[in-house]
Design a protein around this motif. Sequence first.
Motif, PDB file in Angstrom:
ATOM      1  N   ARG A 235      -1.437 -10.621   4.095  1.00 39.63           N
ATOM      2  CA  ARG A 235      -0.531 -10.606   3.401  1.00 39.63           C
ATOM      3  C   ARG A 235      -1.123 -10.012   1.997  1.00 39.63           C
ATOM      4  NH1 ARG A 235       2.484 -12.963  -0.685  1.00 39.63           N
ATOM      5  NH2 ARG A 235       4.675 -12.995  -0.578  1.00 39.63           N
ATOM      6  N   SER A 236      -2.165 -10.429   1.595  1.00 40.88           N
ATOM      7  CA  SER A 236      -2.791  -9.825   0.448  1.00 40.88           C
ATOM      8  C   SER A 236      -3.349  -8.338   0.533  1.00 40.88           C
ATOM      9  CB  SER A 236      -4.192 -10.800   0.171  1.00 40.88           C
ATOM     10  OG  SER A 236      -3.533 -12.098   0.173  1.00 40.88           O
ATOM     11  N   ALA A 237      -3.720  -8.068   1.789  1.00 45.80           N
ATOM     12  CA  ALA A 237      -3.903  -6.488   2.003  1.00 45.80           C
ATOM     13  C   ALA A 237      -2.769  -5.791   1.953  1.00 45.80           C
ATOM     14  CB  ALA A 237      -4.733  -6.548   3.234  1.00 45.80           C
ATOM     15  N   ASN A 238      -1.526  -6.303   2.390  1.00 46.33           N
ATOM     16  CA  ASN A 238      -0.120  -5.294   2.161  1.00 46.33           C
ATOM     17  C   ASN A 238       0.185  -5.264   0.837  1.00 46.33           C
ATOM     18  OD1 ASN A 238      -0.308  -5.250   5.204  1.00 46.33           O
ATOM     19  ND2 ASN A 238       1.074  -7.017   5.371  1.00 46.33           N
ATOM     20  N   LEU A 239      -0.196  -6.262   0.125  1.00 50.68           N
ATOM     21  CA  LEU A 239       0.493  -6.516  -1.059  1.00 50.68           C
ATOM     22  C   LEU A 239      -0.327  -5.441  -2.316  1.00 50.68           C
ATOM     23  CD1 LEU A 239       1.054  -9.649  -3.171  1.00 50.68           C
ATOM     24  CD2 LEU A 239      -0.568  -7.895  -4.116  1.00 50.68           C
ATOM     25  N   THR A 240      -1.744  -5.474  -1.664  1.00 53.70           N
ATOM     26  CA  THR A 240      -2.466  -4.462  -2.625  1.00 53.70           C
ATOM     27  C   THR A 240      -2.249  -3.267  -2.169  1.00 53.70           C
ATOM     28  OG1 THR A 240      -4.198  -6.370  -2.432  1.00 53.70           O
ATOM     29  CG2 THR A 240      -5.001  -3.909  -2.934  1.00 53.70           C
ATOM     30  N   VAL A 263       6.287   4.143  -1.884  1.00 51.01           N
ATOM     31  CA  VAL A 263       5.532   3.137  -0.919  1.00 51.01           C
ATOM     32  C   VAL A 263       5.191   3.647   0.400  1.00 51.01           C
ATOM     33  CG1 VAL A 263       4.974   0.753  -0.179  1.00 51.01           C
ATOM     34  CG2 VAL A 263       5.526   1.106  -2.473  1.00 51.01           C
ATOM     35  N   GLY A 264       6.427   4.155   0.957  1.00 45.71           N
ATOM     36  CA  GLY A 264       6.282   4.941   2.469  1.00 45.71           C
ATOM     37  C   GLY A 264       6.658   3.824   3.271  1.00 45.71           C
ATOM     38  N   PRO A 265       6.673   4.171   4.511  1.00 47.31           N
ATOM     39  CA  PRO A 265       6.861   3.339   5.821  1.00 47.31           C
ATOM     40  C   PRO A 265       5.769   2.166   5.978  1.00 47.31           C
ATOM     41  CG  PRO A 265       7.099   5.560   6.362  1.00 47.31           C
ATOM     42  CD  PRO A 265       6.559   5.601   4.957  1.00 47.31           C
ATOM     43  N   ARG A 266       6.319   0.809   6.029  1.00 44.57           N
ATOM     44  CA  ARG A 266       5.211  -0.245   6.401  1.00 44.57           C
ATOM     45  C   ARG A 266       5.111  -0.416   7.846  1.00 44.57           C
ATOM     46  NH1 ARG A 266       8.524   0.546   1.724  1.00 44.57           N
ATOM     47  NH2 ARG A 266       9.771  -1.282   2.046  1.00 44.57           N
ATOM     48  N   GLU A 267       4.148   0.291   8.186  1.00 49.66           N
ATOM     49  CA  GLU A 267       3.784   0.395   9.621  1.00 49.66           C
ATOM     50  C   GLU A 267       2.290   0.263  10.042  1.00 49.66           C
ATOM     51  OE1 GLU A 267       5.468   4.059  11.037  1.00 49.66           O
ATOM     52  OE2 GLU A 267       7.498   3.391  10.905  1.00 49.66           O
ATOM     53  N   PRO A 268       2.151  -0.062  11.305  1.00 49.67           N
ATOM     54  CA  PRO A 268       0.560  -0.143  11.288  1.00 49.67           C
ATOM     55  C   PRO A 268      -0.301   1.139  11.529  1.00 49.67           C
ATOM     56  CG  PRO A 268       1.743  -1.407  13.112  1.00 49.67           C
ATOM     57  CD  PRO A 268       2.847  -0.730  12.186  1.00 49.67           C
ATOM     58  N   GLU A 269       0.607   2.293  11.911  1.00 46.96           N
ATOM     59  CA  GLU A 269      -0.215   3.511  11.559  1.00 46.96           C
ATOM     60  C   GLU A 269      -0.128   4.024   9.983  1.00 46.96           C
ATOM     61  OE1 GLU A 269       2.171   3.103  15.112  1.00 46.96           O
ATOM     62  OE2 GLU A 269       2.722   2.634  13.137  1.00 46.96           O
ATOM     63  N   THR A 287       5.454  -6.856  10.391  1.00 48.95           N
ATOM     64  CA  THR A 287       4.496  -5.802   9.701  1.00 48.95           C
ATOM     65  C   THR A 287       4.764  -5.611   8.478  1.00 48.95           C
ATOM     66  OG1 THR A 287       4.088  -4.662  11.842  1.00 48.95           O
ATOM     67  CG2 THR A 287       3.525  -3.388   9.833  1.00 48.95           C
ATOM     68  N   GLY A 288       3.898  -5.780   7.390  1.00 48.23           N
ATOM     69  CA  GLY A 288       4.239  -5.322   6.105  1.00 48.23           C
ATOM     70  C   GLY A 288       4.618  -6.601   5.116  1.00 48.23           C
ATOM     71  N   GLY A 289       4.237  -7.847   5.615  1.00 47.68           N
ATOM     72  CA  GLY A 289       4.628  -9.028   4.928  1.00 47.68           C
ATOM     73  C   GLY A 289       4.058  -8.970   3.527  1.00 47.68           C
ATOM     74  N   GLY A 290       4.426  -9.371   2.548  1.00 48.83           N
ATOM     75  CA  GLY A 290       4.063  -9.326   1.133  1.00 48.83           C
ATOM     76  C   GLY A 290       4.412  -8.216   0.248  1.00 48.83           C
ATOM     77  N   ILE A 291       5.190  -7.412   1.024  1.00 49.96           N
ATOM     78  CA  ILE A 291       5.607  -6.154   0.280  1.00 49.96           C
ATOM     79  C   ILE A 291       6.832  -6.588  -0.758  1.00 49.96           C
ATOM     80  CG2 ILE A 291       6.687  -3.905   0.345  1.00 49.96           C
ATOM     81  CD1 ILE A 291       4.078  -3.823   1.325  1.00 49.96           C
ATOM     82  N   CYS A 292       7.617  -7.399  -0.402  1.00 52.58           N
ATOM     83  CA  CYS A 292       8.666  -7.713  -1.340  1.00 52.58           C
ATOM     84  C   CYS A 292       8.140  -8.418  -2.790  1.00 52.58           C
ATOM     85  CB  CYS A 292       9.783  -8.802  -0.578  1.00 52.58           C
ATOM     86  SG  CYS A 292      10.676  -7.850   0.682  1.00 52.58           S
ATOM     87  N   GLN A 293       7.149  -9.146  -2.572  1.00 46.93           N
ATOM     88  CA  GLN A 293       6.479  -9.656  -3.874  1.00 46.93           C
ATOM     89  C   GLN A 293       6.209  -8.512  -4.728  1.00 46.93           C
ATOM     90  OE1 GLN A 293       3.627 -12.663  -3.436  1.00 46.93           O
ATOM     91  NE2 GLN A 293       2.810 -12.824  -5.647  1.00 46.93           N
ATOM     92  N   VAL A 294       5.558  -7.319  -4.467  1.00 46.42           N
ATOM     93  CA  VAL A 294       5.409  -6.098  -5.152  1.00 46.42           C
ATOM     94  C   VAL A 294       6.570  -5.817  -5.828  1.00 46.42           C
ATOM     95  CG1 VAL A 294       4.428  -3.923  -5.246  1.00 46.42           C
ATOM     96  CG2 VAL A 294       3.365  -5.678  -3.923  1.00 46.42           C
ATOM     97  N   SER A 295       7.636  -5.396  -4.806  1.00 44.82           N
ATOM     98  CA  SER A 295       8.855  -5.061  -5.548  1.00 44.82           C
ATOM     99  C   SER A 295       9.738  -6.007  -6.575  1.00 44.82           C
ATOM    100  CB  SER A 295       9.957  -4.864  -4.517  1.00 44.82           C
ATOM    101  OG  SER A 295      10.494  -5.931  -3.615  1.00 44.82           O
ATOM    102  N   SER A 296       9.657  -7.345  -6.040  1.00 42.17           N
ATOM    103  CA  SER A 296      10.044  -8.313  -7.085  1.00 42.17           C
ATOM    104  C   SER A 296       9.304  -8.327  -8.544  1.00 42.17           C
ATOM    105  CB  SER A 296      10.400  -9.459  -6.547  1.00 42.17           C
ATOM    106  OG  SER A 296      10.816  -9.671  -5.317  1.00 42.17           O
ATOM    107  N   THR A 297       7.851  -8.089  -8.395  1.00 47.28           N
ATOM    108  CA  THR A 297       7.161  -8.295  -9.547  1.00 47.28           C
ATOM    109  C   THR A 297       7.514  -6.890 -10.432  1.00 47.28           C
ATOM    110  OG1 THR A 297       5.318  -9.292  -8.282  1.00 47.28           O
ATOM    111  CG2 THR A 297       4.942  -8.251 -10.597  1.00 47.28           C
TER     112      THR A 297
END
Length: 450
Positions: A235-240, A263-269, A287-297
């Motif tokens: 989650r930390s890596a996705n957020l970063t 940010v683009g697609p949140r996929e393993p690729e 895939t991509g858990g933690g992204i919503c914390q970035v959008s909310s911040t």
Amino acid sequence: MKQIRQTWMRTFYTTLGFLLLTFLLIGCIPSSHTLENESTSHNKVGTKTKSIVISNGVKVDDLDLSGTLVSEAPTKIDTWANDKLEETRILLYNEKEIPISLRDMGIEVDTEKVVEEAQRIPGLAVSSVLKVDPLVASQALQERLKKFNRPAKDASYKIEKDKVVIQPSESGQTVEVDRLIGDILKSSLTEVPLRIDLPMKEVPATVTTESIKALAFDSVIGEFTTKFSVKEENRSANLTAAAKALDGKVLLPGETLSFNQTVGPREPETGYKEAYVIVKGEYVQGTGGGICQVSSTLYNAVLLSNLEIIERKPHEVVVSYVPPGQDATVSYPNLDFKFKNNSTSIVYLRTDVKAGALTVRLWGKKTGLSISIERQVEKELNYKVENRLDSKLSAGRVVQEQKGSKGIVVNTWKVTRDKDGNEGKQFLGRDWYAPTNQIFRVGTRGISET
């Protein structure tokens, strides 16, 4: 004596008659006048023709046209003008010289007008009249004079250490070809100087230094920080990664930022990893858990910057990292968060990820407004307890899989205050968050089926 008188009378009347006859004959002959002499003749069918002669004393510059037939005057003028039009003139600017003849500039003598003037003003000197072929002049002069032209340089900027560094604009210059030709046409052929100073005009830059200064940001206008657990590595890596994609983005006045496009697609690729996401009110791996914390911040930093929200949706359930009513969920490509730079300056976005903390800062031009967020909880919704049988757990064992949390209905406002204490209030929305059920897994392994 009488005979002498009679002889004298006969002589007198004879002489008188001769004079009268002579006078009548002279009256039939064309007389000379100050403008022109005319001789008439008749052809076989009686058609009358005229040959007009330019009167004495008429000159065009230094060319004497006295006694010249009007029909022959154009040829005489063209012959006289030819050498002068072929003479080399020197066009000058800053000690640089361009040799060129008047003819090469597309300039000729307007013979028709010159002849008209010569007839209109009998006995006087007239000035030659010049004319120009615009196409020839443009092609000849634009090519020869391009070395004197300097294009304007627009002001530009770059951002260094969160500051706008301006490269000033520079005015250009160009030869005023129309003015050059116009000045030449005001002169007679013999008055055109052999050395001609080129008239120049300034070419202003399209983007001026002042316009860039007006756009430049000068302070942080909105900042918001949320916390996260560094133990959740994926989650930390996705957020970063998402924060890094946003860092350094520049929005000019009127431009809109789309979180998904940035940010683009949140996929393993694309480098995103498996982490917890919310699906139908439950936390599951995705895939991509933690992204919503970035959008909310980012959403909260935008609110505090007093920028315009274009698109924003709340989560299905309450999240832990921002207060209810202040979140912004995203899911590529359908759910997006968008905001518009409705200010008059550049908006510059910076993100900072440190151990357990994500900060989003928006730079812009300071307005003197202070922004705060107010909420009102309308009601709370109790959660339910759900037991799920799990054959992987031994019989009688109970494990809490998901902590329950209440649902909530909340109203949110953005409050603005100016330096004089005047207050404005904007309703942001009524958000409904479903409760998160408390889920237990109950072991059934070892229990025989009946």
